[in-house]
Design a protein around this motif. Sequence first.
Motif, PDB file in Angstrom:
ATOM      1  N   UNK A 390       0.850  -1.187   0.000  1.00 29.36           N
ATOM      2  CA  UNK A 390       0.000   0.000   0.000  1.00 29.36           C
ATOM      3  C   UNK A 390       0.884   1.235   0.000  1.00 29.36           C
ATOM      4  N   UNK A 391       0.305   2.377   0.337  1.00 30.69           N
ATOM      5  CA  UNK A 391       1.051   3.626   0.268  1.00 30.69           C
ATOM      6  C   UNK A 391       2.299   3.649   1.115  1.00 30.69           C
ATOM      7  N   UNK A 392       2.295   2.957   2.264  1.00 27.89           N
ATOM      8  CA  UNK A 392       3.470   2.966   3.142  1.00 27.89           C
ATOM      9  C   UNK A 392       4.689   2.353   2.460  1.00 27.89           C
ATOM     10  N   UNK A 393       4.451   1.337   1.626  1.00 29.67           N
ATOM     11  CA  UNK A 393       5.555   0.713   0.880  1.00 29.67           C
ATOM     12  C   UNK A 393       6.184   1.724  -0.078  1.00 29.67           C
ATOM     13  N   UNK A 394       5.341   2.467  -0.781  1.00 26.72           N
ATOM     14  CA  UNK A 394       5.851   3.437  -1.747  1.00 26.72           C
ATOM     15  C   UNK A 394       6.495   4.638  -1.049  1.00 26.72           C
ATOM     16  N   UNK A 395       5.977   5.022   0.113  1.00 27.80           N
ATOM     17  CA  UNK A 395       6.592   6.112   0.873  1.00 27.80           C
ATOM     18  C   UNK A 395       8.001   5.725   1.317  1.00 27.80           C
ATOM     19  N   UNK A 396       8.171   4.464   1.713  1.00 22.96           N
ATOM     20  CA  UNK A 396       9.501   3.988   2.094  1.00 22.96           C
ATOM     21  C   UNK A 396      10.451   4.057   0.908  1.00 22.96           C
ATOM     22  N   UNK A 397       9.963   3.665  -0.267  1.00 19.83           N
ATOM     23  CA  UNK A 397      10.787   3.769  -1.480  1.00 19.83           C
ATOM     24  C   UNK A 397      11.137   5.226  -1.782  1.00 19.83           C
ATOM     25  N   UNK A 398      10.179   6.103  -1.573  1.00 21.79           N
ATOM     26  CA  UNK A 398      10.419   7.529  -1.849  1.00 21.79           C
ATOM     27  C   UNK A 398      11.501   8.092  -0.933  1.00 21.79           C
ATOM     28  N   UNK A 399      11.488   7.653   0.311  1.00 22.74           N
ATOM     29  CA  UNK A 399      12.531   8.095   1.247  1.00 22.74           C
ATOM     30  C   UNK A 399      13.885   7.570   0.803  1.00 22.74           C
ATOM     31  N   UNK A 400      13.907   6.302   0.369  1.00 25.38           N
ATOM     32  CA  UNK A 400      15.169   5.706  -0.107  1.00 25.38           C
ATOM     33  C   UNK A 400      15.695   6.428  -1.336  1.00 25.38           C
ATOM     34  N   UNK A 446      16.632   0.301   3.345  1.00 22.26           N
ATOM     35  CA  UNK A 446      15.654   0.478   2.265  1.00 22.26           C
ATOM     36  C   UNK A 446      16.328   1.000   1.003  1.00 22.26           C
ATOM     37  N   UNK A 447      17.243   1.931   1.175  1.00 23.57           N
ATOM     38  CA  UNK A 447      17.940   2.521   0.031  1.00 23.57           C
ATOM     39  C   UNK A 447      18.774   1.471  -0.697  1.00 23.57           C
ATOM     40  N   UNK A 448      19.526   0.665   0.047  1.00 24.31           N
ATOM     41  CA  UNK A 448      20.372  -0.365  -0.578  1.00 24.31           C
ATOM     42  C   UNK A 448      19.511  -1.405  -1.281  1.00 24.31           C
ATOM     43  N   UNK A 449      18.445  -1.831  -0.639  1.00 22.87           N
ATOM     44  CA  UNK A 449      17.574  -2.848  -1.241  1.00 22.87           C
ATOM     45  C   UNK A 449      16.898  -2.331  -2.501  1.00 22.87           C
ATOM     46  N   UNK A 450      16.671  -1.028  -2.556  1.00 18.48           N
ATOM     47  CA  UNK A 450      16.064  -0.463  -3.761  1.00 18.48           C
ATOM     48  C   UNK A 450      17.057  -0.399  -4.924  1.00 18.48           C
ATOM     49  N   UNK A 451      18.348  -0.414  -4.599  1.00 17.78           N
ATOM     50  CA  UNK A 451      19.381  -0.341  -5.637  1.00 17.78           C
ATOM     51  C   UNK A 451      19.640   1.067  -6.133  1.00 17.78           C
ATOM     52  N   UNK A 452      18.986   2.048  -5.537  1.00 22.33           N
ATOM     53  CA  UNK A 452      19.130   3.436  -5.982  1.00 22.33           C
ATOM     54  C   UNK A 452      19.871   4.235  -4.913  1.00 22.33           C
TER      55      UNK A 452
END
Length: 557
Positions: A390-400, A446-452
């Motif tokens: 849900x939105x919390x998942x995408x917010x975490x990605x946005x922070x990363x 979160x940042x490392x797992x995103x690869x960005x």
Amino acid sequence: RSFGVCGVIPSPTPLPQRRRSRSRVPETLKMVATKGPALPPSPVALAFPHIQWDPLGSLRLTAQETALLRMAETNPIEYTLADSRDASMYARVLLKLLAEAAAAGAVTGEVSKITTVCTEEQALDALDADPLGVVVHYAITKLHSIISTLMDGSSVTVSTVFYVGKDGVLVDQWKALLRVLNKGGKGDAFAQSGAALSLSLILITSCPSVQQQAKSLVGKDGKPVKVRPVSYTSAVEPLEALTAWIVSQLKSASSQTVGLAIPAMTALMGPTESRLLFAASGGIKYLSRQLRSGGKKTSKADSQSKTSSASVQQLYELTFCLWTMTYELNGSYSIRADFAKDGAAVQALTELVTIAPREKVVRVALSALRNLATCTANDDPGPAGTPKIDGSVFLTDMIACRLMKAIEYLRDRQFTDPDIIDDVDTLHKLLMENYKEMSRWEVYKTEVESGHLSWGSTHTEAFFKENARMMEGPDGDFKLLKVLIALLSSKDEDVAAIACHDIGEFVRHYPNGRSIVKRLGAKEMVMPLIEHDNVELQRHALQCVSKIMVQHWEYVK
């Protein structure tokens, strides 16, 4: 204003209007008083009045068909389309022209190589050299004109012309348009783009959501438009074929190739059914990739003060399409999963907001990010046992992806558009609330797992001195360190440089870190980077190797 029953086509020209509930698809996508995305003129359009049908025996036209073509040239198109039988016959003749000309290799002839608008003399030369190529352009131009006119409100509709029988089955002649598309890289750019757009406008007429919408439409005469039954089943296979072609264009590294598919893709963004087909074909992933590569090209051009308006417009149109897909988030677990995969969509949108190529691009990107941040899993939570998205998942990605930094910058800018201000304030509030709930380690993980990866406070000596032991992971398998090592091979040179830095800091601050990274193969992956063309990456790689090799790094300054 009147609306055509062909349906609901979002136009990429106007910006999205949003004074509405976020839970519903905006009116921009549901009801747009347009004739669909525009088809640019054929480069050989000036040759059309000079086509002689009788000598073109390979087209196998009957005397009646030739007479119909000539009549259509001498009368306004509204006159030709006023009678459903004449309109249907005219459309079939044009489709026949396409089929016969394409079968004779017209789509790969001399005309296919012409990319700029010809003078009349040049167009006539092209007609002499490749008459069938000109015929293909003529047929596609006229087909699009028919569809646009029928969409503008008429007693004769797209469904009455291109669907037959009491069940409203799609005419078999649609395959002529697909044949033009399947010419691949050797094909004619105008012909492919026009065929794809025309086919998309014909097919979406059959979508149940468009049919339901059409029942409330009013024609030019002020009377309700009669909607005939149309078989969506007969159009599903062609829609899947067209969607597959569009996605194949999105896989290309060429902006020209991608540009061929944009008008048709924009048309498919209207109905829910075609949006779901686009997502099921992997469209979200490849659309996100195009936005990332396109955004980087635009950013580079901006830095050299040579940004072309065409590249920015294409970036906007791609962003527009991704934005439309976010209106399926609440109702589809699979679409939320597609957006969440690898964090690519969030990364692409964040980069667009950061480089801010034009205000209209920023506006649509912010709107898409807001839809992602506020989506819910209530309507379709997904299969049992799957993680909630849900939105919390995408917010975490946005922070990363460091969206907070970009949002802070946007808050200081003066925007005249109240929607941009509203989106910026909403995203800032949501990001701050989510950020407060995360520790610095969770942000880094979160940042490392995103690869960005991007430089910040989590890529410092102080951070690793405090958190190096967290790299062990709950199972002691150093999973995050393995991800970091894999990022050494990233094509993004900044990501590879940050990975070198972080691995070196882990080695310094974790007991026996040197032997662990050696065992995991980090040294072998870093060594080639010492000779990389990028000076900054080269420097970080050299420092990383030194930290791995030197036992007491703190004495080396």
